[in-house]
Design a protein around this motif. Structure first.
Motif, PDB file in Angstrom:
ATOM      1  N   LYS A 291     -69.141  35.168  -0.230  1.00 59.41           N
ATOM      2  CA  LYS A 291     -69.820  35.647   0.974  1.00 59.41           C
ATOM      3  C   LYS A 291     -70.640  36.898   0.698  1.00 59.41           C
ATOM      4  O   LYS A 291     -71.751  37.041   1.208  1.00 59.41           O
ATOM      5  CB  LYS A 291     -68.805  35.894   2.087  1.00 59.41           C
ATOM      6  CG  LYS A 291     -68.217  34.602   2.623  1.00 59.41           C
ATOM      7  CD  LYS A 291     -67.259  34.877   3.736  1.00 59.41           C
ATOM      8  CE  LYS A 291     -66.795  33.578   4.370  1.00 59.41           C
ATOM      9  NZ  LYS A 291     -66.025  33.803   5.591  1.00 59.41           N
TER      10      LYS A 291
ATOM     11  N   VAL B  80     -74.574  43.313   7.991  1.00 63.14           N
ATOM     12  CA  VAL B  80     -73.756  42.228   8.540  1.00 63.14           C
ATOM     13  C   VAL B  80     -72.467  42.821   9.087  1.00 63.14           C
ATOM     14  O   VAL B  80     -72.086  43.932   8.741  1.00 63.14           O
ATOM     15  CB  VAL B  80     -73.426  41.140   7.489  1.00 63.14           C
ATOM     16  CG1 VAL B  80     -74.684  40.470   6.975  1.00 63.14           C
ATOM     17  CG2 VAL B  80     -72.600  41.697   6.344  1.00 63.14           C
ATOM     18  N   ASP B  81     -71.791  42.072   9.918  1.00 64.40           N
ATOM     19  CA  ASP B  81     -70.487  42.470  10.429  1.00 64.40           C
ATOM     20  C   ASP B  81     -69.486  42.349   9.273  1.00 64.40           C
ATOM     21  O   ASP B  81     -69.490  41.338   8.574  1.00 64.40           O
ATOM     22  CB  ASP B  81     -70.088  41.535  11.581  1.00 64.40           C
ATOM     23  CG  ASP B  81     -68.822  41.972  12.275  1.00 64.40           C
ATOM     24  OD1 ASP B  81     -67.776  42.087  11.596  1.00 64.40           O
ATOM     25  OD2 ASP B  81     -68.868  42.177  13.495  1.00 64.40           O
TER      26      ASP B  81
ATOM     27  N   GLU C 292     -67.711  39.094   8.540  1.00 61.80           N
ATOM     28  CA  GLU C 292     -68.445  37.993   7.905  1.00 61.80           C
ATOM     29  C   GLU C 292     -68.158  37.902   6.414  1.00 61.80           C
ATOM     30  O   GLU C 292     -68.434  36.870   5.798  1.00 61.80           O
ATOM     31  CB  GLU C 292     -69.943  38.145   8.131  1.00 61.80           C
ATOM     32  CG  GLU C 292     -70.385  37.950   9.553  1.00 61.80           C
ATOM     33  CD  GLU C 292     -71.880  38.098   9.710  1.00 61.80           C
ATOM     34  OE1 GLU C 292     -72.628  37.696   8.790  1.00 61.80           O
ATOM     35  OE2 GLU C 292     -72.312  38.623  10.749  1.00 61.80           O
TER      36      GLU C 292
END
Length: 70
Positions: A10, A62-63, A66
Motif C-alpha cells: 500500500k 492519504v489517510d 489506507e
C-alpha cells in the motif's frame, strides 16, 4: 481468491500514485530511506510504528488507515 494487500504494498502504491521516488518520500516525510525500502519490501519483523505511518501518510496525502494491512 482474495488478495490481501500488505502495508508495504500500500505504501509503494501510494508513493507511485504521488509520483515520488523512495528518496523523495524520505525527504518529504522525514522517514529514512532505508526504513521506506524495508517497509515497501515487507522486511520488518513487526508492523511499522504508528508515528512512521502518520509521517508517510501525510507526505503522500492519504489517510493513515489506507496504509494498514487489509
Amino acid at each position: 481468491m482474495l488478495t490481501v494487500a500488505t502495508t508495504g504494498e500500500k505504501v509503494r502504491e501510494a508513493r507511485r500514485r504521488a509520483m515520488l521516488t523512495q528518496g523523495e518520500l524520505a525527504e518529504k516525510s522525514g522517514v529514512g530511506i532505508t526504513s521506506i525500502v524495508r517497509i515497501e519490501r515487507d522486511q520488518l519483523d513487526t508492523s511499522p510504528r504508528v508515528s512512521t505511518l502518520r509521517k508517510l501518510a501525510a507526505a503522500l496525502d492519504v489517510d493513515p488507515r489506507e496504509l494498514l494491512d487489509d
